[in-house]
Design an enzyme around this catalytic site. Structure first.
Site, PDB file in Angstrom:
ATOM      1  N   LEU A   1       0.834  -1.195   0.000  1.00  0.00           N
ATOM      2  CA  LEU A   1       0.000   0.000   0.000  1.00  0.00           C
ATOM      3  C   LEU A   1       0.872   1.250   0.000  1.00  0.00           C
ATOM      4  CD1 LEU A   1      -2.710  -1.199   2.523  1.00  0.00           C
ATOM      5  CD2 LEU A   1      -2.548  -1.573   0.070  1.00  0.00           C
ATOM      6  N   ARG A   2       2.183   1.044   0.101  1.00  0.00           N
ATOM      7  CA  ARG A   2       3.163   2.125  -0.033  1.00  0.00           C
ATOM      8  C   ARG A   2       3.191   3.097   1.126  1.00  0.00           C
ATOM      9  NH1 ARG A   2       6.961   0.069  -3.132  1.00  0.00           N
ATOM     10  NH2 ARG A   2       6.573   0.169  -5.374  1.00  0.00           N
TER      11      ARG A   2
ATOM     12  N   ASP B   1       0.660  -9.583  -5.723  1.00  0.00           N
ATOM     13  CA  ASP B   1       1.973  -8.946  -5.607  1.00  0.00           C
ATOM     14  C   ASP B   1       1.878  -7.471  -5.990  1.00  0.00           C
ATOM     15  OD1 ASP B   1       4.603  -8.990  -4.813  1.00  0.00           O
ATOM     16  OD2 ASP B   1       5.382  -9.503  -6.783  1.00  0.00           O
TER      17      ASP B   1
END
Lengths: 325, 426
Positions: free
Chosen positions: B64-65, B306
């Protein structure tokens, strides 16, 4: 898959690689180059084919020789040439490759001659020009990473044709660091496309890429075996940094096993020619007696290189040639 | 809120169910299938005619950064993507910046996710501090904070002594360790599978041995330490064979594959398509076929997206300089369906790999199935619809995927999380 270097009529739009280039286009380039060799012998070494065109030599990697030959070729066609060593300017300031291209497009470029350390960089530029509706600007790959050096491959073909006339009865050996060589990949593509029945690659396993035989070559590790009966010997440059990374032990051992000496060359056909893309490492991949010997055609390669680059540039952007806009 | 979902085709892989039945939800849970419970009066009825009603998908790897890479994606944007894709539970790899190596960070992530009230997040903690492969993370505390397993993401541990200690320590608590098989030096400089395509394109290669050597090491160390090993993102037939062999020898080992490796091979790189720059690299067609077969017969336990959003700046560069990764949350279901169709697999079997089987790996018991009492996390989709993958339609902030422009089966009509409709096709 769409070949991005051909336009929708199947004509050459960019020169990015020889891999996948139709045989008749390769032949057309070589045919176009032939009369250009005479231009160099005139008192006024200029033709007006690219008058008013702006060509940007966009070199992200250092090169003197290739850049100079492109510059000479463009000037002989009366183009305006701008040389940019980007490795020492914009990208050092953090500008992206495509930002650099956009800026130069804004300066009304007609052609980019691109050298880049990363394989595929000229493809990225060509795709970007297409995506932004500026595909009237041509891209010539002057060497990208390990991938391709198409004008070198073409000038090598010009040289072979000059000395051997016919490709379809030749045995050609490529010797050395194929793994890291864009020149070797372009040579292999060109030779197989032009119908050379046997292309050999010779070198240690550390310097031959995985599954290289799938490119249509025979693999030899023993140079004496590999040179037997060949018509053309194409030497590759061995970079000094190959001693790092555990690819080779020493230049001395390399020379001893794979260096081209007169004794090894004697295994080839008596009229075999010896080529090298330069710059040479004498005493590493090639012995001086061979480099300066009667079978070497290394300097004619350089001369033909200008004519071939003139042919490519005039076919892409010129008013004459097989590819009118 | 009481919801009745009617006319749908209920597919519940955990219970081997594929049948036209109604589903009843109350208080965020599934209360019944088929017959309504006594006195049930629905406040809302969803007509699921022509739709499959399945458990919400469980994704074993969704980046989700956050924290650290908010310019690439945020929890909000990626949670939206998850909802649009019918994915209701996300395992989060620890390669954020800073890495998920501190209980406070993990708590913050869980708190932020909970506040957004969309997909459930299951953080996978960093096995070592900063993923540096030097010092152990506080695993016990991290689990208390919400971690479900430990991993190094795509950063292999160089020192096998540290790896052994990390596995021993995790095994002390019976924590799961998820490892990406990448031998550090063999994988270091490469960007593509070491094969014909990389040779032609002049791209530095990563040999299959980078995967197999790492697997040999992991399997040996897991055996001697008793650690519970999950192998992430298999890329090769040889890698799968090693996992199988370990299983035959009695080891409790699981593995997964990504949607990219299930459908693509190195041939898809074409002319340097940087969307195909992935870790691990796309391998040969033979490898891909083995992975597809392995997922079909269950030797590969789960399929994951991924999900790795990369911005255009990261992709509009020469292949070898581009950032690896592709967006995937919204493609997990379509690519599961595509694989099922192409392999002739019944949906109930295919969906198991992204629901019940994935749940088992994460250790989720309350979701991934439709047993009464389970969390009402659902995905209602039209399996017959086809959608073309386009930048405009992707909710994820990462618009880069090798599947751009492809027409894929499956359109999500509703996504429910704990009985609340979080996504509804307008």
């Amino acid at each position: 898959m769409h070949n991005p270097q051909l336009n929708k009529h199947g004509e050459l739009q960019h020169l990015l690689t020889i891999d996948g280039l139709p045989r008749d286009i390769i032949t057309a380039i070589l045919d176009t180059a032939a009369p250009f060799t005479e231009v160099a012998e005139r008192e006024v070494k200029k033709l007006p084919l690219l008058r008013g065109k702006s060509i940007f030599n966009l070199f992200f990697e250092n090169s003197t020789r290739t850049r100079t030959t492109f510059e000479i070729a463009a000037k002989r066609l009366s183009a305006d040439v701008v040389n940019l060593n980007v490795s020492t300017s914009s990208t050092a300031k953090g500008e992206s490759l495509l930002d650099t291209v956009d800026n130069l497009c804004a300066m009304q470029a007609d052609m980019f001659v691109v050298r880049h350390a990363a394989s595929g960089a000229p493809f990225l530029i060509a795709q970007h020009l297409l995506a932004t509706g500026r595909d009237h600007i041509h891209v010539v790959n002057a060497g990208d990473g390990r991938h391709a050096h198409p004008t070198q491959g073409l000038l090598d073909m010009y040289t072979i044709r000059h000395y051997k006339r016919d490709f379809t009865n030749l045995t050609v050996a490529i010797v050395g660091d194929v793994l890291h060589s864009r020149v070797a990949r372009s040579q292999i593509s060109a030779l197989t496309t032009l119908g050379v029945p046997e292309v050999r690659v010779i070198g240690p396993k550390t310097l031959l890429p995985t599954e290289v035989e799938r490119m249509g070559v025979r693999v030899f590790h023993d140079i004496r075996e590999g040179l037997k009966g060949v018509d053309v010997v194409m030497m590759l440059r061995l970079q000094n940094e190959r001693m790092n990374g555990a690819l080779l032990p020493t230049p001395q051992e390399y020379y001893k096993v794979w260096g081209l000496t007169a004794e090894k060359l004697a295994l080839a056909k008596p009229d075999a020619i010896v080529m090298h893309p330069g710059p040479m490492n004498r005493g590493v991949e090639i012995d001086s007696s061979v480099a300066d010997g009667t079978q070497a055609v290394i300097l004619p390669q350089v001369t033909f290189g200008i004519a071939v680059r003139m042919a490519v540039m005039s076919m892409l952007a010129g008013q004459q040639g097989s590819n009118k806009q | 809120m009481k919801i009745r979902i009617t006319n749908g085709r209920l597919i519940d892989p955990a219970n081997g169910l594929d049948d036209r039945r109604d589903l009843y939800l109350a208080d965020g849970k599934i209360v019944a299938t088929g017959q309504a419970p006594d006195g049930f009066s629905a406040e809302r009825t969803i007509d699921a005619a022509n739709l499959v009603v399945a458990p919400g998908l469980i994704d074993l790897a969704a980046r989700l950064r956050e924290p650290g890479f908010e310019y690439r994606a945020t929890l909000e944007s990626e949670m939206d993507a998850a909802m649009a894709g019918g994915v209701t539970s996300l395992a989060i790899p620890p390669d954020t910046d800073p890495a998920l190596d501190e209980p406070g960070l993990v708590e913050m992530l869980c708190y932020r996710a909970k506040k957004l009230n969309r997909a459930h997040v299951y953080p996978v903690g960093a096995l070592t501090i900063g993923l540096k492969g030097e010092r152990l993370s506080e695993m016990a505390e991290l689990v208390e904070a919400g971690c479900v397993a430990f991993s190094q993401a795509n950063v292999p541990i160089v020192d096998n002594n540290v790896l052994m200690r990390a596995l021993q320590y995790a095994a002390t608590f019976d924590f799961r360790v998820w490892l990406q098989p990448l031998a550090p030096f063999l994988a270091r400089t490469g960007v593509a599978h070491d094969g014909e395509v990389a040779t032609r394109l002049g791209l530095p290669g990563i040999p299959v041995a980078a995967e197999t050597i790492a697997l040999y090491t992991y399997i040996q160390l897991a055996r001697t330490t008793g650690a519970r090993l999950h192998v992430t993102r298999l890329s090769s037939a040889a890698g799968l064979a090693l996992v199988e062999q370990a299983r035959v020898e009695g080891m409790d080992i699981t593995c997964d594959v990504s949607i990219n490796h299930l459908h693509l091979s190195d041939m898809d790189i074409g002319y340097f398509n940087s969307n195909c720059h992935l870790v691990p690299p796309l391998r040969s067609q033979r490898d891909r076929d083995a992975l597809r077969q392995g997922l079909a017969d269950g030797r590969i336990n789960a399929l994951c997206s991924d999900h790795t959003p990369v911005d255009d700046d990261g992709k509009l560069t020469p292949f070898s300089e581009s950032e690896p990764g592709a967006t995937g949350l919204e493609l997990l279901l379509p690519l599961t369906l595509k694989w099922a169709q192409e392999s002739g697999l019944p949906l109930v079997k295919a969906l198991a790999r992204v629901t019940s089987d994935a749940a088992r790996i994460v250790g989720i018991t309350k979701a991934g199935h439709l047993t009464p009492g389970a969390r009402a996390d659902l995905c209602l989709f039209d399996p017959a619809a086809h959608v073309t993958v386009s930048r405009d339609q992707l909710r994820s902030q990462g618009k880069n995927t090798p599947f751009l422009g492809m027409e894929l089966p499956g359109r999500v009509h509703y996504t429910l999380v704990e009985g609340q409709v979080m996504h509804e096709l307008s």
